[in-house]
Design a protein around this motif. Sequence first.
Motif, mmCIF file in Angstrom:
data_model
loop_
_atom_site.group_PDB
_atom_site.id
_atom_site.type_symbol
_atom_site.label_atom_id
_atom_site.label_comp_id
_atom_site.label_asym_id
_atom_site.label_seq_id
_atom_site.Cartn_x
_atom_site.Cartn_y
_atom_site.Cartn_z
ATOM 1 N N PRO A 198 5.862 4.797 -6.090
ATOM 2 C CA PRO A 198 6.560 3.850 -5.215
ATOM 3 C C PRO A 198 7.801 3.307 -5.915
ATOM 4 O O PRO A 198 7.769 3.057 -7.121
ATOM 5 C CB PRO A 198 5.524 2.740 -5.000
ATOM 6 N N ASP A 199 8.880 3.144 -5.150
ATOM 7 C CA ASP A 199 10.095 2.561 -5.710
ATOM 8 C C ASP A 199 9.995 1.038 -5.542
ATOM 9 O O ASP A 199 10.257 0.500 -4.468
ATOM 10 C CB ASP A 199 11.318 3.127 -4.973
ATOM 11 N N HIS A 248 4.482 9.009 5.748
ATOM 12 C CA HIS A 248 5.249 9.791 4.780
ATOM 13 C C HIS A 248 4.491 11.013 4.272
ATOM 14 O O HIS A 248 4.998 11.752 3.423
ATOM 15 C CB HIS A 248 5.722 8.907 3.623
ATOM 16 N N GLY A 249 3.287 11.201 4.788
ATOM 17 C CA GLY A 249 2.548 12.435 4.479
ATOM 18 C C GLY A 249 2.938 13.553 5.428
ATOM 19 O O GLY A 249 2.545 14.706 5.247
ATOM 20 N N GLU A 250 3.717 13.211 6.465
ATOM 21 C CA GLU A 250 4.155 14.232 7.421
ATOM 22 C C GLU A 250 4.964 15.292 6.678
ATOM 23 O O GLU A 250 5.701 14.986 5.738
ATOM 24 C CB GLU A 250 4.996 13.584 8.533
ATOM 25 N N VAL A 263 0.843 -1.195 0.000
ATOM 26 C CA VAL A 263 0.000 0.000 0.000
ATOM 27 C C VAL A 263 0.879 1.247 0.000
ATOM 28 O O VAL A 263 1.830 1.323 0.782
ATOM 29 C CB VAL A 263 -0.899 -0.001 1.272
ATOM 30 N N PRO A 264 0.582 2.223 -0.861
ATOM 31 C CA PRO A 264 1.392 3.446 -0.842
ATOM 32 C C PRO A 264 1.189 4.232 0.450
ATOM 33 O O PRO A 264 0.146 4.133 1.089
ATOM 34 C CB PRO A 264 0.866 4.269 -2.035
ATOM 35 N N MET A 277 4.596 1.381 1.094
ATOM 36 C CA MET A 277 5.603 1.802 0.106
ATOM 37 C C MET A 277 5.663 3.335 0.140
ATOM 38 O O MET A 277 4.666 3.983 -0.235
ATOM 39 C CB MET A 277 5.193 1.365 -1.299
ATOM 40 N N PRO A 278 6.780 3.920 0.595
ATOM 41 C CA PRO A 278 6.832 5.376 0.719
ATOM 42 C C PRO A 278 6.695 6.074 -0.634
ATOM 43 O O PRO A 278 7.298 5.631 -1.626
ATOM 44 C CB PRO A 278 8.220 5.646 1.290
ATOM 45 N N LEU A 279 5.909 7.128 -0.675
ATOM 46 C CA LEU A 279 5.860 7.995 -1.858
ATOM 47 C C LEU A 279 6.572 9.279 -1.483
ATOM 48 O O LEU A 279 6.116 9.999 -0.591
ATOM 49 C CB LEU A 279 4.416 8.334 -2.242
#
Length: 395
Positions: free
Chosen positions: A153-154, A358-360, A121-122, A143-145
């Motif tokens: 995603p990488d 990762h939305g921080e 999940v992203p 998966m970090p965006l």
Amino acid sequence: MKMARRIESLPPYLFVEIINKINEKRAKGEEVISFAIGDPDMPTPPHIIERLCQAAQDPANHRYPEAASLPELRQAIAKWYKKRFDVSLDADSEVLPLIGAKEGIAHIALCFIDPEDIALVPDPAYPVFSISTMLAGGKPYYMPLTMENNFLPDLDIIPENIAKTAKLLWINYPNNPTSAVADLDFFNKVVKFAQQHNLAICHDAPYTEVAFDGYRPVSFMQADGAKEVGVEFHSLSKSYNMTGWRIGMVVGNPKIVGALNTVKSNIDSGIPQAIQYAAIEALTGPQDCIQQHNAIYQRRRDLVVDMLNDIGLEAEPPKASLYVWAKVPEGYTSIEFANDLLEQVGVVVTPGIGYGKHGEGYVRLSLTIPDAGLVKGLSRLAGWRDTRNKFKAKR
Ligand SMILES: Cc1ncc(COP(=O)(O)O)c(C=O)c1O
């Protein structure tokens, strides 16, 4: 009362908390301007509503809807995909209408996820991808965006043991909340990854029609071999301002579409037929409303991005989607910044952390705010900057 563990471990749905906060302020008589929720403010185009009203008058549409929806609707969806993306779909086995994309996204986990299974999940992402995984007893692997990777995603950094055991991979472009877009090269790479690791792809694509500056988003189904590995969720919500009517679709791999139909036919009894006729009208009728709405969103986008840059937030004008993803000023977390805006100037934005770790560092602003509110909201943002500058000058 003994509730299920799955309920106790669930966080409250992000927007429920935001709506509660807005309502609290409004109950105190304060005017709040909300950039929080991606719900088109413009009405459903009149020709669609006319068809809905006409269909509502017909007693045939007062009864349970046909199982797996009206064949005419499935055909209209298949034709729309052919015309818009040059993708051929079999209307009987590769198309399934949904009670909004969210409903299908939530239920598809039941087709793949057994307890302890993994879905990729992203992060950040629309919360339903991970929550549906958890409701089915599974575990999201995030998966970090990141901006450095254009919010894609990488796939190369996903550990081999995770990729091998995962059942499902979620992607979403044009993206909510980052507004990033993906091209066919990326989708082709995703298909290869799915083939390599024997996993299914779910692409969530409700924003392909909301695009700016002449940009035309592509469909995952255009990728080579996409239909062998995955499905695409779509929706009439954002393309035709139909969030309130609840209608969307999933298309692609017939085995996956069939499995979701099995789950759904045991849970719901279909989409009210008058709404299905409205959807046929939307997909087959005049399409100029899409360009008209996009021109309005594009104008708002430019005003919002200019103001954000002006008050010291980094934000790029998005190519598509209904959102601006902006970096919060230094010294704030996303929640602190969103709270500060609400308390100081009565403006609501969504803190990025609500979409994942990762939305921080970011907040999301939606462009679905009527012009009068937008102008007021922007001048309040300017007011926030002026108060902050005064405060800084005093220190
Ligand atoms: C990424 C994403 N997927 C799905 C949905 C839900 O669409 P629908 O209204 O068709 O349920 C939304 C709504 O905001 C969304 O942002």
